[in-house]
Design an enzyme around this catalytic site. Structure first.
Site, mmCIF file in Angstrom:
data_model
loop_
_atom_site.group_PDB
_atom_site.id
_atom_site.type_symbol
_atom_site.label_atom_id
_atom_site.label_comp_id
_atom_site.label_asym_id
_atom_site.label_seq_id
_atom_site.Cartn_x
_atom_site.Cartn_y
_atom_site.Cartn_z
ATOM 1 N N LYS A 144 66.177 32.038 -4.797
ATOM 2 C CA LYS A 144 66.128 30.567 -4.886
ATOM 3 C C LYS A 144 66.248 30.104 -6.330
ATOM 4 O O LYS A 144 66.561 28.942 -6.590
ATOM 5 C CB LYS A 144 64.827 30.034 -4.280
ATOM 6 C CG LYS A 144 64.801 30.056 -2.759
ATOM 7 C CD LYS A 144 63.611 29.296 -2.214
ATOM 8 C CE LYS A 144 63.564 29.331 -0.693
ATOM 9 N NZ LYS A 144 63.068 30.629 -0.174
ATOM 10 N N GLU A 194 52.149 33.926 -2.287
ATOM 11 C CA GLU A 194 53.024 34.998 -1.810
ATOM 12 C C GLU A 194 52.794 36.297 -2.588
ATOM 13 O O GLU A 194 52.767 37.381 -2.011
ATOM 14 C CB GLU A 194 54.489 34.560 -1.917
ATOM 15 C CG GLU A 194 55.439 35.552 -1.250
ATOM 16 C CD GLU A 194 56.853 35.019 -1.122
ATOM 17 O OE1 GLU A 194 57.175 33.991 -1.749
ATOM 18 O OE2 GLU A 194 57.653 35.662 -0.408
ATOM 19 N N PHE A 241 56.849 24.577 5.996
ATOM 20 C CA PHE A 241 55.859 23.515 6.202
ATOM 21 C C PHE A 241 55.376 23.599 7.646
ATOM 22 O O PHE A 241 56.173 23.811 8.555
ATOM 23 C CB PHE A 241 56.500 22.130 6.005
ATOM 24 C CG PHE A 241 56.665 21.713 4.565
ATOM 25 C CD1 PHE A 241 56.226 22.504 3.521
ATOM 26 C CD2 PHE A 241 57.267 20.495 4.267
ATOM 27 C CE1 PHE A 241 56.379 22.095 2.199
ATOM 28 C CE2 PHE A 241 57.436 20.078 2.951
ATOM 29 C CZ PHE A 241 56.989 20.874 1.923
ATOM 30 N N HIS A 281 60.049 34.411 -0.525
ATOM 31 C CA HIS A 281 60.289 32.985 -0.282
ATOM 32 C C HIS A 281 60.372 32.289 -1.635
ATOM 33 O O HIS A 281 61.277 31.505 -1.862
ATOM 34 C CB HIS A 281 59.176 32.427 0.601
ATOM 35 C CG HIS A 281 59.444 31.050 1.080
ATOM 36 N ND1 HIS A 281 60.578 30.727 1.779
ATOM 37 C CD2 HIS A 281 58.748 29.895 0.931
ATOM 38 C CE1 HIS A 281 60.568 29.430 2.061
ATOM 39 N NE2 HIS A 281 59.468 28.902 1.551
ATOM 40 N N CYS A 332 61.306 25.554 6.682
ATOM 41 C CA CYS A 332 62.059 26.432 5.787
ATOM 42 C C CYS A 332 62.131 27.861 6.304
ATOM 43 O O CYS A 332 62.778 28.711 5.708
ATOM 44 C CB CYS A 332 61.436 26.361 4.404
ATOM 45 S SG CYS A 332 61.364 24.642 3.875
ATOM 46 N N HIS A 363 66.627 25.727 -2.875
ATOM 47 C CA HIS A 363 65.964 25.960 -1.598
ATOM 48 C C HIS A 363 66.783 25.317 -0.479
ATOM 49 O O HIS A 363 66.852 24.100 -0.379
ATOM 50 C CB HIS A 363 64.548 25.374 -1.666
ATOM 51 C CG HIS A 363 63.684 25.747 -0.503
ATOM 52 N ND1 HIS A 363 64.177 26.382 0.621
ATOM 53 C CD2 HIS A 363 62.350 25.567 -0.296
ATOM 54 C CE1 HIS A 363 63.177 26.569 1.464
ATOM 55 N NE2 HIS A 363 62.070 26.095 0.933
#
Lengths: 78, 417
Positions: free
Chosen positions: B337, B316, B403, B305, B165, B342
């Site tokens: 998002k 975060e 990831f 994010h 991502c 996403h």
């Protein structure tokens, strides 16, 4: 025109994105219809799928024009 | 060696909120959700039955029919969005040195639908291999920049960054570095993703990563809300023309912003879970700011994010507090998002576009769907909940994490000189 010839033309128009009028029996896939080697492989596979047949590699290599394809399939498909 | 300056002179968007930058920005500002029941396949047996799909995309508007069928949707989005950005840049391709014009593109997965279709058709057959000759080129993610280079004759460095991502931000940071250190003068960069298919939804469902709020898709992506239950899968693309500053100035280009810093770190912690204290994510923001030569107080907006997963959002926020200290309460924060879903490897691209919107329009896009405060998240942070906010933005920072523990930050600045 035979049913096979009609179907062959349709597949070529669809896969190569060319005008139907350009798909003449003499038209060469690579020289006249803008196909590269991968496009030609894909065409052969589409013919195999459409007509439920298997075209051996040595025969496939000799099919370079629309007419060749129609003739081969008319001879080999029931 | 003195690093050269890098500016953004063209942008493009194909998103769940619209297929142009204008439409995308307008919907971000209005707080529109792009989520709806899945239309691309019958999802009735899936745990998650909705996604943020791109709507009304006509690939034939951008790409000729013959080329089109050799491209997975992920490449179609890429070429289409690159065309938007190139058109927007007003570059005259005949006069620029195209050997110094590259393409660095982000995609986390590549042609997932092509992989799925070809493998399932083989599995359903009698064992005779009838793989399409375009199967591999449609699937591999590096063919996206490949197609872009072939379409416009761009002969500089050309590759895809694959860091889940974080892929698109990875691509942008790379393009930034290649220009600033003199390797190239111009790049098409950004990212695309097209994973809304059975394998994409099923795969992320198996990871328990997706929201399953099937009764209310448009309120499912709810970053920082106590009832968040996973991300909403999105798709689409964002593109940028990165150009060396003097080159842009010499041709009188419109400049959206300057890219002033980038950071890249790894968590080295877990395959899919982010580090709970935001170890790698705090370091990446600090690194990017150090690279840019700015202090935390210089940052006006952080596009986080913020995927709307229970763990990710906490990590975060902790990282932001660690890096920004008391100023964390003054900087504007939002997760777009909440609206776009996403976009995986393309997330960094559409989120960088949200940063450019904040700079261009002086508007912070909101984090929509916030209802219930989470006691694990500091309520004094300004997360721009539910409504866009006017704020003059000079510097915006975008975070993306992937990831595998990949973390990237990139920083944009308004150009005044």
């Amino acid at each position: 025109m035979s049913e096979i010839a009609e179907k062959v033309k349709q597949i070529i128009v669809d896969k190569l994105g060319v005008e139907e009028a350009d798909v003449t029996p003499e038209a060469s896939f690579t020289n006249d219809l803008g196909a590269d080697s991968l496009d030609t492989v894909e065409l052969i596979m589409e013919f195999e799928k459409e007509f439920n047949t298997s075209i051996p590699d040595d025969k496939a290599e000799s099919i370079t024009t629309v007419g060749h394809a129609i003739a081969y399939l008319e001879d080999n498909v029931n | 060696m003195k690093a050269r300056r890098v500016v953004i002179t063209g942008i493009g968007a194909i998103t769940p909120l619209g297929n142009s930058v204008e439409e995308y920005w307008n919907n971000l500002e209005k707080g529109v959700s792009g989520a709806a029941p899945i239309t691309k396949f019958d999802a009735s047996k899936f745990k998650t039955q909705f996604a943020c799909e791109v709507k009304g995309f006509e690939a034939a508007d951008y790409i000729n029919r013959k080329e089109l069928r050799k491209m997975d949707l992920v490449s179609q989005y890429g070429v289409a969005v690159a065309k938007q950005a190139l058109d927007d840049s007003n570059l005259d391709l005949e006069s620029v040195d195209r050997e110094r014009f590259g393409v660095i593109w982000g995609s986390g997965i590549g042609g997932l639908k092509s992989l799925q279709d070809e493998v399932s058709s083989f599995a359903q057959g009698d064992g005779t291999p009838r793989f399409n000759p375009f199967f591999i080129p449609k699937m591999i993610p590096d063919l996206i920049p490949g197609h872009i280079s072939m379409t416009w004759g761009l002969k500089g460095p050309n590759f895809t960054t694959v860091s889940a991502c974080a892929s698109a931000t990875n691509a942008m940071v790379d393009a930034f570095n290649y220009i600033r250190f003199g390797i190239s003068d111009l790049f098409v960069t950004g990212g695309s993703e097209a994973a809304v298919c059975e394998a994409g939804i099923g795969g992320f469902n198996a990871l328990r990563a997706l929201s399953t709020r099937n009764d209310s898709p448009s309120s499912a992506s709810r970053p920082f809300d106590a009832t968040r239950d996973g991300f909403v899968l999105g798709e689409g693309a964002g593109a940028f023309i990165f150009e060396e500053y003097e080159h842009a100035k010499a041709r009188g280009a419109k400049i959206y912003a300057e890219v002033i810093g980038g950071g890249m770190t790894a968590d080295a912690y877990h395959m899919t879970a982010p580090h709970p204290e935001g170890e790698g994510s705090s370091r990446v923001m600090a690194e990017a700011m150090k690279d840019a030569g700015i202090k935390p107080e210089d940052v006006d907006y952080i596009n986080v994010h913020g995927t709307s997963t229970p763990l990710g959002d906490i990590g975060e926020v902790n990282a932001i507090k660690k890096v920004f200290g008391e100023y964390a309460y003054e900087v504007s924060i939002s997760s777009t998002k909440s609206m776009t879903g996403h976009l995986l490897g393309a997330a960094g691209a559409v989120e960088a576009l949200a940063c450019l919107m904040s700079i261009e329009r002086g508007v912070i896009p909101p984090t929509i769907n916030f209802e219930t405060p989470d006691e694990n998240l500091d309520s004094k942070l300004d997360c721009t909940f539910n409504e866009a906010k006017k704020r003059e933005v000079n510097i915006a920072l975008s975070n993306t994490f992937g990831f595998g523990g990949h973390n990237f930050s990139v920083i944009f600045k308004k150009v005044t000189d």
